[in-house]
Design an enzyme around this catalytic site. Structure first.
Site, PDB file in Angstrom:
ATOM      1  N   ARG A  99       3.835  -4.208   7.011  1.00  0.00           N
ATOM      2  CA  ARG A  99       3.929  -2.762   7.282  1.00  0.00           C
ATOM      3  C   ARG A  99       4.544  -2.468   8.649  1.00  0.00           C
ATOM      4  O   ARG A  99       5.230  -1.474   8.828  1.00  0.00           O
ATOM      5  CB  ARG A  99       2.546  -2.111   7.196  1.00  0.00           C
ATOM      6  CG  ARG A  99       1.947  -2.050   5.813  1.00  0.00           C
ATOM      7  CD  ARG A  99       0.748  -1.134   5.778  1.00  0.00           C
ATOM      8  NE  ARG A  99      -0.391  -1.671   6.530  1.00  0.00           N
ATOM      9  CZ  ARG A  99      -1.525  -0.987   6.721  1.00  0.00           C
ATOM     10  NH1 ARG A  99      -1.634   0.248   6.243  1.00  0.00           N
ATOM     11  NH2 ARG A  99      -2.536  -1.529   7.383  1.00  0.00           N
ATOM     12  N   HIS A 167       1.670   2.378  -1.185  1.00  0.00           N
ATOM     13  CA  HIS A 167       0.512   3.187  -0.753  1.00  0.00           C
ATOM     14  C   HIS A 167       0.949   4.636  -0.457  1.00  0.00           C
ATOM     15  O   HIS A 167       0.899   5.086   0.696  1.00  0.00           O
ATOM     16  CB  HIS A 167      -0.054   2.512   0.504  1.00  0.00           C
ATOM     17  CG  HIS A 167      -1.418   2.945   0.935  1.00  0.00           C
ATOM     18  ND1 HIS A 167      -1.709   4.237   1.319  1.00  0.00           N
ATOM     19  CD2 HIS A 167      -2.572   2.249   1.087  1.00  0.00           C
ATOM     20  CE1 HIS A 167      -2.983   4.313   1.686  1.00  0.00           C
ATOM     21  NE2 HIS A 167      -3.534   3.125   1.536  1.00  0.00           N
ATOM     22  N   ASP A 216     -12.306   6.787  -2.667  1.00  0.00           N
ATOM     23  CA  ASP A 216     -11.557   5.542  -2.437  1.00  0.00           C
ATOM     24  C   ASP A 216     -11.817   4.667  -3.652  1.00  0.00           C
ATOM     25  O   ASP A 216     -12.821   3.964  -3.726  1.00  0.00           O
ATOM     26  CB  ASP A 216     -12.040   4.846  -1.155  1.00  0.00           C
ATOM     27  CG  ASP A 216     -11.117   3.707  -0.738  1.00  0.00           C
ATOM     28  OD1 ASP A 216     -11.311   3.192   0.391  1.00  0.00           O
ATOM     29  OD2 ASP A 216     -10.225   3.350  -1.530  1.00  0.00           O
ATOM     30  N   GLU A 275      -1.738   5.379  -5.253  1.00  0.00           N
ATOM     31  CA  GLU A 275      -1.123   4.109  -4.881  1.00  0.00           C
ATOM     32  C   GLU A 275      -0.851   3.258  -6.119  1.00  0.00           C
ATOM     33  O   GLU A 275      -1.772   2.959  -6.886  1.00  0.00           O
ATOM     34  CB  GLU A 275      -2.040   3.370  -3.908  1.00  0.00           C
ATOM     35  CG  GLU A 275      -2.365   4.214  -2.674  1.00  0.00           C
ATOM     36  CD  GLU A 275      -3.555   3.693  -1.907  1.00  0.00           C
ATOM     37  OE1 GLU A 275      -3.742   2.453  -1.877  1.00  0.00           O
ATOM     38  OE2 GLU A 275      -4.320   4.510  -1.345  1.00  0.00           O
TER      39      GLU A 275
HETATM   40  O1  TA6 Z   1      -5.882   2.500  -0.174  1.00  0.00           O
HETATM   41  C1  TA6 Z   1      -7.109   2.918   0.346  1.00  0.00           C
HETATM   42  C2  TA6 Z   1      -7.429   2.083   1.577  1.00  0.00           C
HETATM   43  O2  TA6 Z   1      -7.633   0.743   1.251  1.00  0.00           O
HETATM   44  C3  TA6 Z   1      -8.638   2.712   2.265  1.00  0.00           C
HETATM   45  O3  TA6 Z   1      -9.793   1.918   2.101  1.00  0.00           O
HETATM   46  C4  TA6 Z   1      -8.186   2.841   3.718  1.00  0.00           C
HETATM   47  O4  TA6 Z   1      -8.480   1.681   4.432  1.00  0.00           O
HETATM   48  C5  TA6 Z   1      -6.692   3.074   3.512  1.00  0.00           C
HETATM   49  O5  TA6 Z   1      -6.337   2.130   2.510  1.00  0.00           O
HETATM   50  C6  TA6 Z   1      -5.845   3.029   4.745  1.00  0.00           C
HETATM   51  O6  TA6 Z   1      -5.831   1.747   5.292  1.00  0.00           O
HETATM   52  P1  TA6 Z   1      -5.093   1.584   6.736  1.00  0.00           P
HETATM   53  O7  TA6 Z   1      -5.102   0.120   7.012  1.00  0.00           O
HETATM   54  O8  TA6 Z   1      -3.709   2.152   6.582  1.00  0.00           O
HETATM   55  O9  TA6 Z   1      -5.899   2.422   7.694  1.00  0.00           O
END
Ligand code: TA6
Length: 316
Positions: A99, A167, A216, A275
């Site tokens: 990322r 995402h 979530d 996502e």
């Molecule tokens: O996709 C949901 C998730 O896994 C949440 O649990 C939260 O952690 C989100 O992704 C964002 O993750 P990040 O590492 O971008 O803060």
């Protein structure tokens, strides 16, 4: 490569231009009759998608900055080659390796009215249990939809257990009035349960997904389409997919958004993540010499005010 060098090598007049973004790093600007899109070289992360005649489809934090070690909050982060925490090494970053990493531009192309940029990322040395020679290729295509094709090729010498996600942060008028259809009846993993109490996808979605607090969830579903109905903005956003049997739905709500620190004031009310994933039990084994493709297609259309088109939010 600097933005000017990228422009010289890959720019296509009237379709694709590379420049330095005020966010602090090089971006590719895609333009066609179908609209515009913006993709950062960092993370090959789509930051903006505006269909012709429409408005911004993706949410981007007002605090977003490129060039830091932290992933940019918003747009479409690429979580690869694992989703969430590393399966067995807590020292590894959440959501994989790429990322915050600079991807390489492989090529740009125009096909009819569609415009495409191809990005690539290669693992040079064995990392976090993933073999050298593992590569990711992301095609971002601006056509009638915004399409993302994430192809994993295992050029290494051992099989990998791949989990991943595109995402996507979708911009909404206000999360409180938003519903998501297409997941009715599907089992899901509730990520808000303490890990000790998690028993896989043991909950079932009843009716439309509504948001009255943090959500979530990893839905077990190969059904391709999830639709966000946004009465305030008067639009539907359809997320279609292929190569996926799991869809993650997330909104952090107030408390988690405050803990995250990069969502901005009340930012949590302005987005929902849908996502396109291989997550939860949807782990893909990729043998050496083989590949796996994950595809997301995002389409926004105007929608009649809620209720008028027969969709009345039903609490889940
Ligand atoms: O996709 C949901 C998730 O896994 C949440 O649990 C939260 O952690 C989100 O992704 C964002 O993750 P990040 O590492 O971008 O803060």
């Amino acid at each position: 490569m600097t933005a000017p060098a990228l422009q010289a090598a890959h720019g296509l007049a009237g379709a694709i231009a590379f420049h330095d973004s005020e966010l602090g790093g090089p971006v590719a600007h895609l333009r066609s009759v179908h609209g515009t899109a913006l993709v950062a070289l960092q993370g090959a992360q789509v930051l903006s998608y505006v269909p012709s005649g429409g408005s911004e489809v993706l949410w981007l934090s007002p605090l977003a900055r490129l060039g830091t070690a932290k992933a940019v909050r918003g747009g479409i982060p690429v979580c690869w080659p694992w989703f969430g925490p590393h399966p067995n090494d807590p020292r590894q970053p959440a959501h994989g390796l790429v990322r915050s990493s600079r991807w390489r531009v492989v090529e740009t192309a125009v096909h009819g009215h569609a415009v495409r940029v191809r990005f690539a990322w290669a693992l040079e040395t064995k990392t976090a249990g993933f073999p050298a020679g593992l590569t990711a290729q992301l095609d971002v295509t601006l056509g009638e939809d915004l399409a993302l094709d994430l192809v994993t090729f295992n050029g290494g010498d051992e099989a990998i257990a791949l989990t991943q996600a595109l995402h996507t942060y979708l911009k909404v008028g206000d999360i409180g009035g938003v519903t998501v259809s297409g997941l009715e009846g599907r089992p899901y993993v509730d990520q808000l349960e303490p890990p000790s109490q998690r028993r896989g996808a043991h909950k079932l979605q009843t009716g439309l997904v509504v948001f009255e607090g943090e959500v979530d969830r990893i839905y077990a579903t190969a059904d391709p389409i999830a639709t966000v109905l946004d009465p305030l903005l008067g639009r539907r956003i359809v997320v279609d997919k292929d190569g996926s049997a799991s869809t993650v739905v997330w909104n952090p709500w107030m408390e988690k958004a405050a803990r995250l620190g990069d969502v901005g004031p009340d930012g949590y009310r302005a987005f929902v993540c849908i996502e396109t994933a291989n997550a939860g039990d949807d782990v893909r084994t990729v043998q050496p010499g083989t590949s796996h493709r994950l595809t997301a297609m995002i389409h926004a259309a105007t929608a009649a005010p809620s209720g008028a088109d027969g969709v009345n939010p039903v609490a889940s």
